[in-house]
Structure formats: C-alpha cells, structure tokens
Design a protein around this motif. Structure first.
Motif, PDB file in Angstrom:
ATOM      1  N   THR A   1       7.151   5.010   4.483  1.00  0.00           N
ATOM      2  CA  THR A   1       7.850   3.757   4.441  1.00  0.00           C
ATOM      3  C   THR A   1       7.223   2.924   4.572  1.00  0.00           C
ATOM      4  O   THR A   1       7.829   1.424   3.943  1.00  0.00           O
ATOM      5  N   GLU A   2       5.837   2.450   4.812  1.00  0.00           N
ATOM      6  CA  GLU A   2       4.951   2.185   5.047  1.00  0.00           C
ATOM      7  C   GLU A   2       4.279   1.423   3.429  1.00  0.00           C
ATOM      8  O   GLU A   2       4.254   0.631   2.727  1.00  0.00           O
ATOM      9  N   GLN A   3       4.495   2.402   2.721  1.00  0.00           N
ATOM     10  CA  GLN A   3       4.267   2.509   0.866  1.00  0.00           C
ATOM     11  C   GLN A   3       5.398   1.225   0.284  1.00  0.00           C
ATOM     12  O   GLN A   3       5.545   0.290  -0.457  1.00  0.00           O
ATOM     13  N   THR A   4       6.767   1.659   0.647  1.00  0.00           N
ATOM     14  CA  THR A   4       7.823   0.752  -0.003  1.00  0.00           C
ATOM     15  C   THR A   4       7.626  -0.483   0.448  1.00  0.00           C
ATOM     16  O   THR A   4       7.378  -1.383  -0.252  1.00  0.00           O
ATOM     17  N   VAL A   5       7.458  -0.754   2.209  1.00  0.00           N
ATOM     18  CA  VAL A   5       7.362  -2.144   2.206  1.00  0.00           C
ATOM     19  C   VAL A   5       5.943  -2.911   1.736  1.00  0.00           C
ATOM     20  O   VAL A   5       6.835  -3.852   0.886  1.00  0.00           O
ATOM     21  N   ALA A   6       5.229  -1.701   1.859  1.00  0.00           N
ATOM     22  CA  ALA A   6       3.845  -2.481   0.489  1.00  0.00           C
ATOM     23  C   ALA A   6       4.845  -3.437  -0.950  1.00  0.00           C
ATOM     24  O   ALA A   6       4.461  -4.171  -1.285  1.00  0.00           O
ATOM     25  N   GLU A   7       5.011  -2.225  -1.498  1.00  0.00           N
ATOM     26  CA  GLU A   7       5.221  -2.837  -2.614  1.00  0.00           C
ATOM     27  C   GLU A   7       6.656  -3.969  -2.227  1.00  0.00           C
ATOM     28  O   GLU A   7       6.218  -4.297  -3.381  1.00  0.00           O
ATOM     29  N   THR A   8       7.695  -3.830  -1.658  1.00  0.00           N
ATOM     30  CA  THR A   8       8.499  -4.454  -1.748  1.00  0.00           C
ATOM     31  C   THR A   8       7.630  -6.599  -1.007  1.00  0.00           C
ATOM     32  O   THR A   8       7.844  -7.009  -2.406  1.00  0.00           O
ATOM     33  N   VAL A   9       6.741  -5.912  -0.896  1.00  0.00           N
ATOM     34  CA  VAL A   9       5.879  -7.598  -0.435  1.00  0.00           C
ATOM     35  C   VAL A   9       5.449  -7.443  -1.988  1.00  0.00           C
ATOM     36  O   VAL A   9       5.146  -8.942  -1.628  1.00  0.00           O
ATOM     37  N   ARG A  10       4.643  -6.889  -1.832  1.00  0.00           N
ATOM     38  CA  ARG A  10       4.392  -7.299  -3.499  1.00  0.00           C
ATOM     39  C   ARG A  10       4.481  -7.599  -4.549  1.00  0.00           C
ATOM     40  O   ARG A  10       4.350  -8.647  -4.610  1.00  0.00           O
ATOM     41  N   LEU A  11       6.264  -7.560  -4.679  1.00  0.00           N
ATOM     42  CA  LEU A  11       7.184  -7.696  -5.294  1.00  0.00           C
ATOM     43  C   LEU A  11       7.979  -8.750  -4.981  1.00  0.00           C
ATOM     44  O   LEU A  11       8.168 -10.090  -5.869  1.00  0.00           O
ATOM     45  N   ALA A  12       7.752  -9.846  -4.217  1.00  0.00           N
ATOM     46  CA  ALA A  12       8.204 -10.867  -3.412  1.00  0.00           C
ATOM     47  C   ALA A  12       6.807 -11.942  -3.367  1.00  0.00           C
ATOM     48  O   ALA A  12       7.463 -13.052  -3.797  1.00  0.00           O
ATOM     49  N   ALA A  13       5.859 -11.506  -3.658  1.00  0.00           N
ATOM     50  CA  ALA A  13       4.534 -12.494  -4.284  1.00  0.00           C
ATOM     51  C   ALA A  13       4.385 -12.777  -5.252  1.00  0.00           C
ATOM     52  O   ALA A  13       4.785 -13.971  -5.775  1.00  0.00           O
ATOM     53  N   VAL A  14       5.126 -11.650  -6.325  1.00  0.00           N
ATOM     54  CA  VAL A  14       5.796 -11.160  -7.636  1.00  0.00           C
ATOM     55  C   VAL A  14       6.352 -12.626  -8.292  1.00  0.00           C
ATOM     56  O   VAL A  14       6.071 -13.033  -9.062  1.00  0.00           O
ATOM     57  N   GLN A  15       7.512 -12.861  -7.684  1.00  0.00           N
ATOM     58  CA  GLN A  15       8.187 -13.244  -8.004  1.00  0.00           C
ATOM     59  C   GLN A  15       8.423 -14.852  -7.286  1.00  0.00           C
ATOM     60  O   GLN A  15       8.760 -15.504  -7.787  1.00  0.00           O
ATOM     61  N   ARG A  16       7.734 -15.008  -6.119  1.00  0.00           N
ATOM     62  CA  ARG A  16       7.283 -15.960  -5.752  1.00  0.00           C
ATOM     63  C   ARG A  16       6.791 -17.235  -6.595  1.00  0.00           C
ATOM     64  O   ARG A  16       6.759 -18.240  -7.090  1.00  0.00           O
ATOM     65  N   ARG A  17       5.654 -16.035  -7.399  1.00  0.00           N
ATOM     66  CA  ARG A  17       4.657 -16.971  -8.842  1.00  0.00           C
ATOM     67  C   ARG A  17       5.171 -17.173  -9.626  1.00  0.00           C
ATOM     68  O   ARG A  17       5.270 -18.932 -10.200  1.00  0.00           O
ATOM     69  N   GLN A  18       6.427 -16.530 -10.022  1.00  0.00           N
ATOM     70  CA  GLN A  18       7.171 -16.149 -11.141  1.00  0.00           C
ATOM     71  C   GLN A  18       7.778 -17.622 -11.093  1.00  0.00           C
ATOM     72  O   GLN A  18       8.170 -18.589 -11.648  1.00  0.00           O
ATOM     73  N   ALA A  19       8.802 -17.695  -9.678  1.00  0.00           N
ATOM     74  CA  ALA A  19       9.732 -19.166  -9.879  1.00  0.00           C
ATOM     75  C   ALA A  19       9.192 -20.169  -9.356  1.00  0.00           C
ATOM     76  O   ALA A  19       8.791 -20.952 -10.428  1.00  0.00           O
ATOM     77  N   VAL A  20       7.590 -20.592  -9.032  1.00  0.00           N
ATOM     78  CA  VAL A  20       6.703 -21.372  -9.073  1.00  0.00           C
ATOM     79  C   VAL A  20       6.442 -22.134 -10.000  1.00  0.00           C
ATOM     80  O   VAL A  20       6.443 -23.042 -10.580  1.00  0.00           O
ATOM     81  N   ARG A  21       5.525 -20.924 -10.966  1.00  0.00           N
ATOM     82  CA  ARG A  21       5.062 -20.911 -12.612  1.00  0.00           C
ATOM     83  C   ARG A  21       6.353 -21.656 -13.070  1.00  0.00           C
ATOM     84  O   ARG A  21       6.655 -22.122 -14.038  1.00  0.00           O
ATOM     85  N   ARG A  22       7.510 -21.675 -13.206  1.00  0.00           N
ATOM     86  CA  ARG A  22       8.337 -21.818 -13.671  1.00  0.00           C
ATOM     87  C   ARG A  22       9.109 -23.449 -13.576  1.00  0.00           C
ATOM     88  O   ARG A  22       9.095 -23.936 -14.640  1.00  0.00           O
ATOM     89  N   VAL A  23       9.180 -23.836 -11.822  1.00  0.00           N
ATOM     90  CA  VAL A  23       9.432 -24.811 -11.780  1.00  0.00           C
ATOM     91  C   VAL A  23       7.884 -25.887 -12.222  1.00  0.00           C
ATOM     92  O   VAL A  23       8.582 -27.278 -12.439  1.00  0.00           O
ATOM     93  N   ILE A  24       6.502 -25.077 -12.346  1.00  0.00           N
ATOM     94  CA  ILE A  24       6.103 -26.476 -12.637  1.00  0.00           C
ATOM     95  C   ILE A  24       5.969 -26.901 -14.145  1.00  0.00           C
ATOM     96  O   ILE A  24       5.779 -27.552 -15.314  1.00  0.00           O
ATOM     97  N   LEU A  25       6.734 -25.283 -15.382  1.00  0.00           N
ATOM     98  CA  LEU A  25       6.629 -25.664 -16.671  1.00  0.00           C
ATOM     99  C   LEU A  25       8.362 -26.566 -16.968  1.00  0.00           C
ATOM    100  O   LEU A  25       7.823 -27.601 -17.733  1.00  0.00           O
TER     101      LEU A  25
END
Length: 175
Positions: free
Chosen positions: A80-104
């Motif tokens: 369960t902890e591993q799945t939640v940690a992976e989800t948090v990592r994925l959320a951070a990646v999605q957030r960075r991609q969204a910020v890059r897209r808006v800046i571009l």
C-alpha cells in the motif's frame, strides 16, 4: 504502476458497467479522447480524477493505481505504501508537465503579441512615406519618398495573430 495495465483495467471496468468512453467522459467532465488515452495506456488519469473515476467504475483508487482488483485483507502495508508513493511521484510529474506547458504557451503568446504589435506599428509608420525635409515653398521644397511595402508588416502581424490563436486553442484543448 504500469500504464498499460491500468489502462486495460479501466477499459475492463468501464465495459463491465456497460458504459461507453463518451458516457464515462461526460460523468468525469473530461473528453472521450482523454478516456481513450488512459485505456490505450498512453497516459494516466489526472490525480484529481482518480477518486471520481473509481466511484464511477465501482472500484477503489488503489485498484486503479495497481491496475487490478485488490483485496485489502491480502495486501501488506508495504504494498500500500509503495502504491501511494508511486502515486505521489506521478502527481508531481503531472504538475511539472502542466507548469512547463503553461510557460511554453505563455512564451509563444508573448512572441505572437510582440509580432502583432510590431507589425502594426511598422505598417502605420510606413503610411507617411512622403516627407518634406527642407523648404516648404514651391520649387525649393525637397521631398523624400521611400518605397512602401505593406506586405512585410502585414505578414509579421498575421504571423503574430496566428501564434496567439494557436496558443489559445492549444491551451483550451489541453484543459
């Protein structure tokens, strides 16, 4: 987390509920293309959609994240902890991609604005192509004229307008 496995799980659960991609998309307020991308394993659902998606499919968020039906009594705390940690990592990646897209898109829009304004100013400055530079009386007046080429400033302005429109459409489409 495996994107293909999660995608096939979402498709399986959706079909089990006798829903089309369009119906699921309408309930989640996303496009049917987004649902198609998830199911083909091209990308994950946005983290904010996991809970509503799980509710619509009748599964848990953990089931979606793992790409399979889970039985809580058989899962270990570590899994369960591993799945939640992976989800948090994925959320951070999605957030960075969204910020890059808006800046571009903002940079492209600013370039388009500059081109549009510059083209308009250039074109208006060339409208006074005939200037009197010395002697305002009759034959002693000296006139200087330069060639007015309206196509170049118009082309620059048009390219700027196209950049602005394209960035607005891309921004709206990606939302």
């Amino acid at each position: 987390m495996d994107v293909k496995r999660t995608g096939s799980f979402i498709a399986e659960m959706r079909k089990g509920k006798n829903m089309t991609q369009a119906e699921l998309a309408a309930k989640l307020q996303v496009t049917d293309k987004a649902v198609s991308r998830w199911e083909r394993g091209v990308g994950y659902p946005d983290i904010t959609l996991l809970e509503p998606l799980a509710g619509q499919l009748g599964v848990t968020v953990l089931d979606i994240l793992r790409g399979e039906k889970t039985f809580p009594d058989k899962m270990t705390g570590e899994e369960t902890e591993q799945t939640v940690a992976e989800t948090v990592r994925l959320a951070a990646v999605q957030r960075r991609q969204a910020v890059r897209r808006v800046i571009l898109l903002a940079i492209v829009m600013l370039i388009g604005d500059a081109m549009l304004i510059w083209g308009i100013l250039w074109w208006t400055s060339q409208q006074s192509a005939l200037k009197i530079i010395a002697g305002a009386d009759g034959p002693s007046a000296v006139f200087v004229a330069w060639r007015v080429e309206p196509m170049l400033p118009v082309a620059v302005s048009a390219a700027g307008a196209v950049l602005i429109l394209a960035s607005l459409l891309i921004y709206r489409w990606r939302k």
